[in-house]
Design an enzyme around this catalytic site. Sequence first.
Site, PDB file in Angstrom:
ATOM      1  CB  ILE A  48      -1.188   0.021   1.370  1.00 42.35           C
ATOM      2  CG1 ILE A  48      -2.158  -1.682   1.400  1.00 42.35           C
ATOM      3  CG2 ILE A  48      -2.068   1.056   1.203  1.00 42.35           C
ATOM      4  CD1 ILE A  48      -2.364  -1.754   2.264  1.00 42.35           C
ATOM      5  CE1 TYR A 202      -0.754  -6.016  11.342  1.00 45.08           C
ATOM      6  CE2 TYR A 202      -3.239  -6.138  11.875  1.00 45.08           C
ATOM      7  CZ  TYR A 202      -1.979  -5.787  11.245  1.00 45.08           C
ATOM      8  OH  TYR A 202      -2.544  -5.001   9.884  1.00 45.08           O
TER       9      TYR A 202
HETATM   10  N1  LIG Z   1      -2.787  -5.654   3.538  1.00 48.51           N
HETATM   11  C1  LIG Z   1      -4.365  -5.626   4.389  1.00 48.51           C
HETATM   12  O1  LIG Z   1      -5.075  -6.267   4.073  1.00 48.51           O
HETATM   13  C2  LIG Z   1      -4.269  -4.469   5.115  1.00 48.51           C
HETATM   14  C3  LIG Z   1      -5.385  -4.771   5.958  1.00 48.51           C
HETATM   15  C4  LIG Z   1      -5.707  -3.225   6.683  1.00 48.51           C
HETATM   16  C5  LIG Z   1      -4.733  -2.606   7.233  1.00 48.51           C
HETATM   17  N2  LIG Z   1      -3.240  -2.698   7.521  1.00 48.51           N
HETATM   18  C6  LIG Z   1      -1.717  -1.801   6.812  1.00 48.51           C
HETATM   19  O2  LIG Z   1      -1.770  -1.526   6.237  1.00 48.51           O
HETATM   20  C7  LIG Z   1      -0.845  -0.601   6.139  1.00 48.51           C
HETATM   21  C8  LIG Z   1       0.544  -1.522   5.376  1.00 48.51           C
HETATM   22  O3  LIG Z   1       0.129  -2.550   5.166  1.00 48.51           O
HETATM   23  P1  LIG Z   1       0.638  -3.592   3.524  1.00 48.51           P
HETATM   24  O4  LIG Z   1      -0.521  -4.688   3.625  1.00 48.51           O
HETATM   25  O5  LIG Z   1       1.202  -2.459   2.568  1.00 48.51           O
HETATM   26  O6  LIG Z   1       1.798  -4.640   4.218  1.00 48.51           O
HETATM   27  P2  LIG Z   1       3.525  -4.863   3.868  1.00 48.51           P
HETATM   28  O7  LIG Z   1       3.378  -4.977   1.653  1.00 48.51           O
HETATM   29  O8  LIG Z   1       3.727  -6.035   4.088  1.00 48.51           O
HETATM   30  O9  LIG Z   1       4.762  -3.056   3.402  1.00 48.51           O
HETATM   31  C9  LIG Z   1       4.818  -3.481   5.099  1.00 48.51           C
HETATM   32  C10 LIG Z   1       5.676  -2.273   4.634  1.00 48.51           C
HETATM   33  O10 LIG Z   1       5.996  -2.046   6.339  1.00 48.51           O
HETATM   34  C11 LIG Z   1       7.677  -2.074   6.388  1.00 48.51           C
HETATM   35  N3  LIG Z   1       8.347  -2.109   7.491  1.00 48.51           N
HETATM   36  C12 LIG Z   1       8.009  -3.335   8.265  1.00 48.51           C
HETATM   37  N4  LIG Z   1       8.806  -3.396   9.133  1.00 48.51           N
HETATM   38  C13 LIG Z   1       9.453  -1.879   9.147  1.00 48.51           C
HETATM   39  C14 LIG Z   1      10.172  -1.012  10.359  1.00 48.51           C
HETATM   40  N5  LIG Z   1      11.041  -1.815  11.355  1.00 48.51           N
HETATM   41  N6  LIG Z   1      10.649   0.059   9.446  1.00 48.51           N
HETATM   42  C15 LIG Z   1       9.838   0.772   8.154  1.00 48.51           C
HETATM   43  N7  LIG Z   1       9.516  -0.135   7.728  1.00 48.51           N
HETATM   44  C16 LIG Z   1       8.756  -1.469   7.743  1.00 48.51           C
HETATM   45  C17 LIG Z   1       8.032  -2.761   5.274  1.00 48.51           C
HETATM   46  O11 LIG Z   1       9.348  -2.916   4.588  1.00 48.51           O
HETATM   47  P3  LIG Z   1       9.884  -4.358   4.487  1.00 48.51           P
HETATM   48  O12 LIG Z   1       9.556  -4.398   2.736  1.00 48.51           O
HETATM   49  O13 LIG Z   1      11.903  -4.345   4.246  1.00 48.51           O
HETATM   50  O14 LIG Z   1       9.743  -5.512   4.826  1.00 48.51           O
HETATM   51  C18 LIG Z   1       6.990  -2.743   4.291  1.00 48.51           C
HETATM   52  O15 LIG Z   1       7.413  -1.288   3.448  1.00 48.51           O
HETATM   53  C19 LIG Z   1       0.530  -1.350   7.117  1.00 48.51           C
HETATM   54  O16 LIG Z   1       0.393  -0.851   8.903  1.00 48.51           O
HETATM   55  C20 LIG Z   1      -1.241  -2.300   7.425  1.00 48.51           C
HETATM   56  O17 LIG Z   1      -0.935  -2.854   8.877  1.00 48.51           O
HETATM   57  C21 LIG Z   1      -3.132  -3.803   5.476  1.00 48.51           C
END
Ligand SMILES: NC(=O)c1ccc[n+]([C@@H]2O[C@H](COP(=O)([O-])OP(=O)(O)OC[C@H]3O[C@@H](n4cnc5c(N)ncnc54)[C@H](OP(=O)(O)O)[C@@H]3O)[C@@H](O)[C@H]2O)c1
Length: 318
Positions: A48, A202
Amino acid sequence: MAVFLLLAGMVVVGYMIFHNIFVKGAVCKSNVKLYGKTVIVTGSNTGIGKMTALDLARRGARVILACRNKQRAEAALADIKRESGSNEVVFMHLDLGSLKSVRSFAETFLKTERRLDLLINNAGIYMQGSTEDGLGMMFGVNHIGHFLLTNLLLDRLKECGPSRVVNVASLGHNFGKIDFNCLSTHKELGVGESATDVFNIYCNSKLCNVVFTHELAKRLKDTNVTCYSLHPGIIETELGRYANSAFLMLLKPISMLFFKNSVAGSQTTLHCALQEGLEPLSGCYFSNCTVRNVYPKARDDAVAKKLWEVSESLCGLL
Ligand SMILES: NC(=O)c1ccc[n+]([C@@H]2O[C@H](COP(=O)([O-])OP(=O)(O)OC[C@H]3O[C@@H](n4cnc5c(N)ncnc54)[C@H](OP(=O)(O)O)[C@@H]3O)[C@@H](O)[C@H]2O)c1
Ligand SMILES: *[C@@H]1O[C@H](CO)[C@@H](O)[C@H](O)[C@H]1NC(C)=O
Ligand SMILES: *[C@@H]1O[C@H](CO)[C@@H](O)[C@H](O)[C@H]1NC(C)=O
């Protein structure tokens, strides 16, 4: 018990399928341009966050990709520059699991950049473990790292108002709870390694995102900085990468068919960041580009104040 869980699972999946096929997600309608504006997107090398950063770059913003992994960030940087045609995209190292890294990111940013118009706290992790500072991983990265980052950048946001902070939370915050006793003994909002424990911990960290936004809005009253939290949708990203592999194999076909993609997943973040006239809703929670009511636990003034104070002390801001 197993039968009940299976049935409950089928109902949830059935609902998600229905929801994603028959209910179209809203899109951010703002066509505001961002030339001369500077934005930070945390965790913008994938998922995202990457699609959020791309959209903001296309609008002309100077976009800071705040990411922990140099290689992954530089690959994303190249993609975003190519696809947006913008050169105003830079990578700055930020590991939210390290208070030292957060401080050094803020210091570098404040020294080298002149503005900050939008801070998008998007990074998130779904994994058990501990941060460098001994905090629980999900509490430490999802909440505390962003709490410290936001606080260190607040003066710059105030100078550049109207400016906004956008906190990417989750629908999962509804299942969360904030147990200050557990926090004081374990520096995490829950213990355990089972799939359910990880899910709960989480959700607890995501409740912190919503509660933090509630308190931040109050503290920002009489400034030109506003803040918002949101659920991005059920999106196919890398978020589940550390989860149980059998679970992931089961989820894969479902997510490929029915979960939304990251472009759809960035719409509510973009809405909160860009939509004109949202200022009176500072502190509120959004989903599908619409403001939503939250349960009392997500807007409890006393809990919000206490979480703020505990967070300050945990990251050495006091
Ligand atoms: N996907 C869903 O259905 C969903 C639903 C509700 C909420 N969300 C929220 O949406 C947000 C984005 O998630 P996403 O679904 O896009 O997940 P994602 O594809 O796993 O992306 C997460 C990002 O956060 C980074 N990250 C993780 N740990 C970190 C750290 N210690 N320092 C800096 N960056 C870090 C990751 O970096 P690396 O690549 O280096 O690990 C990656 O760039 C999150 O806050 C998640 O909780 C997602
Ligand atoms: C999301 O918003 C779109 C467009 O505004 C609307 O058609 C749809 O019903 C909404 N979905 C949900 C689940 O609220
Ligand atoms: C907020 O912005 C308005 C309009 O730009 C300005 O007049 C006012 O001084 C600002 N307030 C603060 C507290 O910075």
